[in-house]
Design a protein around this motif. Structure first.
Motif, PDB file in Angstrom:
ATOM      1  N   VAL A  65      63.327  23.126  40.669  1.00  0.00           N
ATOM      2  CA  VAL A  65      63.454  24.511  41.112  1.00  0.00           C
ATOM      3  C   VAL A  65      62.097  25.162  41.348  1.00  0.00           C
ATOM      4  CG1 VAL A  65      63.798  25.206  38.692  1.00  0.00           C
ATOM      5  CG2 VAL A  65      64.368  26.793  40.515  1.00  0.00           C
ATOM      6  N   VAL A  66      61.127  24.920  40.475  1.00  0.00           N
ATOM      7  CA  VAL A  66      59.818  25.563  40.628  1.00  0.00           C
ATOM      8  C   VAL A  66      59.120  25.078  41.892  1.00  0.00           C
ATOM      9  CG1 VAL A  66      57.544  25.880  39.615  1.00  0.00           C
ATOM     10  CG2 VAL A  66      59.567  25.951  38.163  1.00  0.00           C
ATOM     11  N   LYS A  67      59.223  23.791  42.168  1.00  0.00           N
ATOM     12  CA  LYS A  67      58.560  23.219  43.340  1.00  0.00           C
ATOM     13  C   LYS A  67      59.105  23.816  44.631  1.00  0.00           C
ATOM     14  CE  LYS A  67      57.340  18.924  43.153  1.00  0.00           C
ATOM     15  NZ  LYS A  67      55.879  18.982  43.369  1.00  0.00           N
ATOM     16  N   VAL A  68      60.444  23.861  44.783  1.00  0.00           N
ATOM     17  CA  VAL A  68      60.999  24.389  46.031  1.00  0.00           C
ATOM     18  C   VAL A  68      60.782  25.892  46.133  1.00  0.00           C
ATOM     19  CG1 VAL A  68      62.689  22.565  46.377  1.00  0.00           C
ATOM     20  CG2 VAL A  68      63.334  24.581  45.062  1.00  0.00           C
ATOM     21  N   PHE A  69      60.804  26.566  44.999  1.00  0.00           N
ATOM     22  CA  PHE A  69      60.596  28.017  45.044  1.00  0.00           C
ATOM     23  C   PHE A  69      59.200  28.351  45.556  1.00  0.00           C
ATOM     24  CE2 PHE A  69      59.743  32.236  43.357  1.00  0.00           C
ATOM     25  CZ  PHE A  69      60.886  32.896  43.768  1.00  0.00           C
ATOM     26  N   GLN A  70      58.214  27.595  45.099  1.00  0.00           N
ATOM     27  CA  GLN A  70      56.846  27.850  45.528  1.00  0.00           C
ATOM     28  C   GLN A  70      56.624  27.509  46.993  1.00  0.00           C
ATOM     29  OE1 GLN A  70      54.826  25.403  42.655  1.00  0.00           O
ATOM     30  NE2 GLN A  70      54.601  27.064  41.165  1.00  0.00           N
ATOM     31  N   GLN A  71      57.336  26.503  47.479  1.00  0.00           N
ATOM     32  CA  GLN A  71      57.086  26.004  48.831  1.00  0.00           C
ATOM     33  C   GLN A  71      57.928  26.686  49.898  1.00  0.00           C
ATOM     34  OE1 GLN A  71      57.775  21.780  48.547  1.00  0.00           O
ATOM     35  NE2 GLN A  71      55.830  21.384  47.515  1.00  0.00           N
ATOM     36  N   LYS A  72      59.098  27.221  49.530  1.00  0.00           N
ATOM     37  CA  LYS A  72      60.040  27.716  50.523  1.00  0.00           C
ATOM     38  C   LYS A  72      60.395  29.181  50.297  1.00  0.00           C
ATOM     39  CE  LYS A  72      60.423  23.597  52.352  1.00  0.00           C
ATOM     40  NZ  LYS A  72      59.923  23.285  53.713  1.00  0.00           N
ATOM     41  N   SER A  73      59.387  30.011  50.118  1.00  0.00           N
ATOM     42  CA  SER A  73      59.636  31.427  49.851  1.00  0.00           C
ATOM     43  C   SER A  73      58.689  32.313  50.649  1.00  0.00           C
ATOM     44  CB  SER A  73      59.466  31.732  48.354  1.00  0.00           C
ATOM     45  OG  SER A  73      60.471  31.117  47.592  1.00  0.00           O
ATOM     46  N   TRP A  74      59.169  33.519  50.925  1.00  0.00           N
ATOM     47  CA  TRP A  74      58.296  34.566  51.447  1.00  0.00           C
ATOM     48  C   TRP A  74      57.351  34.997  50.324  1.00  0.00           C
ATOM     49  CZ3 TRP A  74      58.651  36.139  56.502  1.00  0.00           C
ATOM     50  CH2 TRP A  74      59.847  35.900  57.187  1.00  0.00           C
ATOM     51  N   PRO A  75      56.053  35.096  50.579  1.00  0.00           N
ATOM     52  CA  PRO A  75      55.100  35.431  49.503  1.00  0.00           C
ATOM     53  C   PRO A  75      54.933  36.939  49.302  1.00  0.00           C
ATOM     54  CG  PRO A  75      53.894  34.934  51.509  1.00  0.00           C
ATOM     55  CD  PRO A  75      55.369  34.749  51.843  1.00  0.00           C
ATOM     56  N   TYR A  76      56.025  37.617  49.023  1.00  0.00           N
ATOM     57  CA  TYR A  76      55.963  39.075  48.871  1.00  0.00           C
ATOM     58  C   TYR A  76      55.163  39.448  47.624  1.00  0.00           C
ATOM     59  CZ  TYR A  76      59.773  39.451  52.297  1.00  0.00           C
ATOM     60  OH  TYR A  76      60.543  39.380  53.435  1.00  0.00           O
ATOM     61  N   MET A  77      54.324  40.464  47.774  1.00  0.00           N
ATOM     62  CA  MET A  77      53.560  41.019  46.657  1.00  0.00           C
ATOM     63  C   MET A  77      53.712  42.534  46.666  1.00  0.00           C
ATOM     64  SD  MET A  77      51.926  38.491  45.060  1.00  0.00           S
ATOM     65  CE  MET A  77      50.600  39.323  44.192  1.00  0.00           C
ATOM     66  N   THR A  78      53.767  43.111  45.486  1.00  0.00           N
ATOM     67  CA  THR A  78      53.828  44.569  45.400  1.00  0.00           C
ATOM     68  C   THR A  78      52.445  45.177  45.624  1.00  0.00           C
ATOM     69  OG1 THR A  78      53.307  44.743  43.041  1.00  0.00           O
ATOM     70  CG2 THR A  78      55.614  44.335  43.631  1.00  0.00           C
ATOM     71  N   LEU A  79      52.428  46.467  45.854  1.00  0.00           N
ATOM     72  CA  LEU A  79      51.181  47.227  45.735  1.00  0.00           C
ATOM     73  C   LEU A  79      50.766  47.240  44.264  1.00  0.00           C
ATOM     74  CD1 LEU A  79      52.013  50.329  47.984  1.00  0.00           C
ATOM     75  CD2 LEU A  79      50.521  48.404  48.566  1.00  0.00           C
ATOM     76  N   PRO A  80      49.502  47.561  43.946  1.00  0.00           N
ATOM     77  CA  PRO A  80      49.110  47.711  42.539  1.00  0.00           C
ATOM     78  C   PRO A  80      50.028  48.719  41.842  1.00  0.00           C
ATOM     79  CG  PRO A  80      47.171  47.719  43.943  1.00  0.00           C
ATOM     80  CD  PRO A  80      48.362  47.766  44.866  1.00  0.00           C
ATOM     81  N   GLN A  81      50.510  48.344  40.665  1.00  0.00           N
ATOM     82  CA  GLN A  81      51.497  49.154  39.956  1.00  0.00           C
ATOM     83  C   GLN A  81      50.831  50.023  38.896  1.00  0.00           C
ATOM     84  OE1 GLN A  81      55.107  49.099  40.815  1.00  0.00           O
ATOM     85  NE2 GLN A  81      53.719  48.564  42.489  1.00  0.00           N
ATOM     86  N   PRO A  82      50.813  51.343  39.098  1.00  0.00           N
ATOM     87  CA  PRO A  82      50.077  52.242  38.198  1.00  0.00           C
ATOM     88  C   PRO A  82      50.518  52.150  36.739  1.00  0.00           C
ATOM     89  CG  PRO A  82      50.763  53.407  40.188  1.00  0.00           C
ATOM     90  CD  PRO A  82      51.437  52.085  40.215  1.00  0.00           C
ATOM     91  N   GLU A  83      51.805  51.911  36.490  1.00  0.00           N
ATOM     92  CA  GLU A  83      52.314  51.864  35.121  1.00  0.00           C
ATOM     93  C   GLU A  83      52.209  50.472  34.496  1.00  0.00           C
ATOM     94  OE1 GLU A  83      53.154  54.589  33.570  1.00  0.00           O
ATOM     95  OE2 GLU A  83      52.853  55.790  35.383  1.00  0.00           O
ATOM     96  N   CYS A  84      51.654  49.538  35.251  1.00  0.00           N
ATOM     97  CA  CYS A  84      51.565  48.144  34.778  1.00  0.00           C
ATOM     98  C   CYS A  84      50.135  47.636  34.922  1.00  0.00           C
ATOM     99  CB  CYS A  84      52.517  47.260  35.558  1.00  0.00           C
ATOM    100  SG  CYS A  84      54.224  47.849  35.605  1.00  0.00           S
ATOM    101  N   ASP A  85      49.177  48.441  34.447  1.00  0.00           N
ATOM    102  CA  ASP A  85      47.758  48.068  34.491  1.00  0.00           C
ATOM    103  C   ASP A  85      47.262  47.805  35.905  1.00  0.00           C
ATOM    104  OD1 ASP A  85      47.571  48.361  31.800  1.00  0.00           O
ATOM    105  OD2 ASP A  85      46.805  46.357  31.394  1.00  0.00           O
ATOM    106  N   ASN A  86      47.862  48.484  36.878  1.00  0.00           N
ATOM    107  CA  ASN A  86      47.473  48.344  38.284  1.00  0.00           C
ATOM    108  C   ASN A  86      47.536  46.900  38.788  1.00  0.00           C
ATOM    109  OD1 ASN A  86      46.935  51.029  39.235  1.00  0.00           O
ATOM    110  ND2 ASN A  86      45.168  51.054  37.850  1.00  0.00           N
ATOM    111  N   ARG A  87      48.438  46.128  38.220  1.00  0.00           N
ATOM    112  CA  ARG A  87      48.609  44.752  38.676  1.00  0.00           C
ATOM    113  C   ARG A  87      49.454  44.696  39.944  1.00  0.00           C
ATOM    114  NH1 ARG A  87      51.715  41.648  35.249  1.00  0.00           N
ATOM    115  NH2 ARG A  87      52.547  43.489  34.225  1.00  0.00           N
TER     116      ARG A  87
END
Length: 534
Positions: free
Chosen positions: A50-72
């Motif tokens: 599962v980890v292998k296919v998830f990494q290879q066959k996914s859209w690489p969506y990322m959030t904006l920096p999250q103010p309530e989560c240490d700006n991660r």
């Protein structure tokens, strides 16, 4: 110019369901468009990869920096392949709680979406190998199976939860969700059973079905208020126009569906104008975004008893040979074999979910955020199930190739912070039970934090919270154009011949894993389409 009766944008967990049901009903010709590739890799069949296919066959969506989560910035990847999430996910079959759907009806104003309305569609999708009572289907399209491989560490976690006072259950989808046990999975005979390999495969040779992979949908063509077709391209080639004689159905997920609508001129008028798109219908597309989050409670073990390094060297060869010859052994495991649902507030319904892992977990971390965990251990993913925080999905530009901007607003509601702290406390409590305590060397995350030190636990939550990959809500279901995008039959407000059918419709994501929910929505979407009055 190509013409079809129906065009479906997205061949994921819901889109494959809709396509199959339309073809089975002989409703007309169907064009099914998928931005990803075919799910032909062997790794899509093997549950434990599962980890292998998830990494290879996914859209690489990322959030904006999250103010309530240490700006991660946080990873919220989504399946980009035939079958969508069902081809890359953890295969856990969970529907959520009866109260979730009754809340849709009573709190969110979605008449016709109560539990009694959705249960028949869950059952229609399901072919459960061992459960066949009031709550389960036995002859549906998707196999739901007991996991044949059960790691001793998973069994230890289940025992620890029973020592906490949770009842053992073999059915998280029946009369009550509360309890601990092994998850049922969308697998059969040791292989993943995605909607591509079940629903879609059953009709793939029908001449009325055209499946096009590597196809990026640019927009829906709308003439007046009527959806007439779509514009798409194959592998970044020239734009192609396809006409829909009956309906366009968008099934591109919590990020893809609002993106397509906004590129088509349907969405917040001010935002569309700002990115150079002429607004056609002003609707709150992209609003109401929310997701399930979790933290990993990680503990090293006294002995080398986890699956660490089982994917390397001679061990990997042995496991692969066993799977290839007998469809048995470790590779038939979905890794997330068991879990628990806990009512941490004693209100009569669970609000916390556990996933057990027979290794140290760091799979969902933002790339580069943490070093990979080394050594043997056990993990409990812990998380609150009903977020009150709401974010927003926006376009970065009017270029269809650009990913959307995800302003997730995680932990922006103070109740969510308190709830996630409770989730961590429940996980730490489980680690203190005799079954786990006897094998644990040290709890390493959170490290040296007392269970009642809420300030330190809050810091841990903000620094470590991450997605469970269950985004939804961005094309919200409802009866009012002021606060919803689609009506109660999944038609986009103010349009004709245009529906959204996927998890983006959820006013509140149900309590648990979401693939079964997406299939139910696909079944209902197909039902509404086949019985449409327009």
């Amino acid at each position: 110019m190509k013409e079809f009766d129906y065009i479906i944008a997205g061949a994921g967990s819901a889109g494959c369901v809709v396509a199959a049901r339309l073809i089975e009903a002989n409703a007309g010709s169907v064009l099914l468009l998928e931005a990803g590739e075919k799910d032909s890799s062997l790794f899509h069949k093997i549950p434990a990869t599962v980890v292998k296919v998830f990494q290879q066959k996914s859209w690489p969506y990322m959030t904006l920096p999250q103010p309530e989560c240490d700006n991660r910035e946080m990873l919220i990847a989504q399946g980009k392949v035939l079958g969508g999430g069902s081809s890359v996910n953890g295969m856990i079959y969970i529907r959520g709680q009866k109260q979730d759907y009754d809340d849709w009806k009573t709190i969110w104003g979605c008449e016709g979406w109560g539990y009694e309305n959705v249960l028949p569609f869950f059952k229609r999708a399901e072919a459960n190998e061992s459960l066949g009572d009031t709550y389960h289907g036995e002859a549906g399209a998707v196999p739901v199976s007991e996991n044949r491989y059960r790691h001793p560490l998973t069994q230890t976690c289940i025992r620890a939860c029973q020592q906490m006072g949770l009842p053992y259950t073999n059915d998280f989808n029946g009369a009550s969700q509360e309890g601990t046990g092994f998850y049922q999975t969308t697998t059969k005979n040791g292989e993943r059973a995605s909607t591509s390999q079940t629903y879609l495969k059953s009709v793939i040779n029908n001449p009325n079905l055209t499946v096009q992979t590597d196809a990026l949908v640019h927009k829906v063509n709308i003439e007046g208020d009527v959806a007439t077709g779509v514009v798409y391209s194959i592998k970044e080639g020239e734009a192609i126009t396809a006409k829909a004689r009956k309906e366009v159905i968008i099934s591109s997920g919590a990020f893809g569906s609002p993106k397509i609508l906004m590129l088509s001129g349907i969405g917040p008028a001010e935002h569309l104008s700002a990115v150079g798109i002429a607004p056609k219908i002003d609707l709150p597309v992209g609003k109401n975004f929310h997701d399930h989050q979790h933290m990993s409670i990680n503990a090293t073990t006294k002995e080398d008893i986890s699956i660490f390094n089982e994917d390397k060297g001679l061990s990997a060869i042995k496991h692969m040979m066993q799977w290839m010859t007998t469809r048995s052994g470790l590779l038939t495991s979905n890794i997330l074999e068991g879990g628990a649902f806990i009512d941490s507030e004693n209100v009569g319904r669970p609000d916390i979910q556990f996933h057990f892992l027979p290794l140290l977990d760091n799979f969902d971390n933002t790339p580069g955020e943490k070093p990979e965990a080394e050594g043997h251990g056990v993990s409990i993913k812990v998380g609150h199930l009903r977020s009150k925080s709401r974010g927003e999905i926006r376009l970065k530009s009017n270029n269809p190739s650009d990913l959307v901007e995800i302003d997730a607003q995680i932990l922006s509601h103070p109740d969510d912070v308190k709830s996630q702290i409770r989730a961590v406390q429940m996980g730490l409590k489980a680690m203190e039970q005799p079954a786990l305590k006897s094998i644990i060397k040290k709890v390493v995350e959170p490290n040296n934090i007392a269970i009642d030190d809420t300030d330190a636990l809050e810091t841990f939550v903000r620094q470590n919270i991450k997605t469970v990959y269950h985004p939804g809500g961005t094309c919200k279901l409802g009866s009012s154009r002021s606060d919803s995008v689609i009506d109660l039959e999944l038609k986009v407000h103010g349009t004709k011949n245009l529906r959204v059918v996927d998890l983006s419709i959820c006013p509140q994501i149900p309590s648990g894993n979401t693939n079964a929910v997406a299939m139910m929505i696909g079944e209902r979407g197909a039902h509404f389409t086949l019985n449409s009055s327009n």
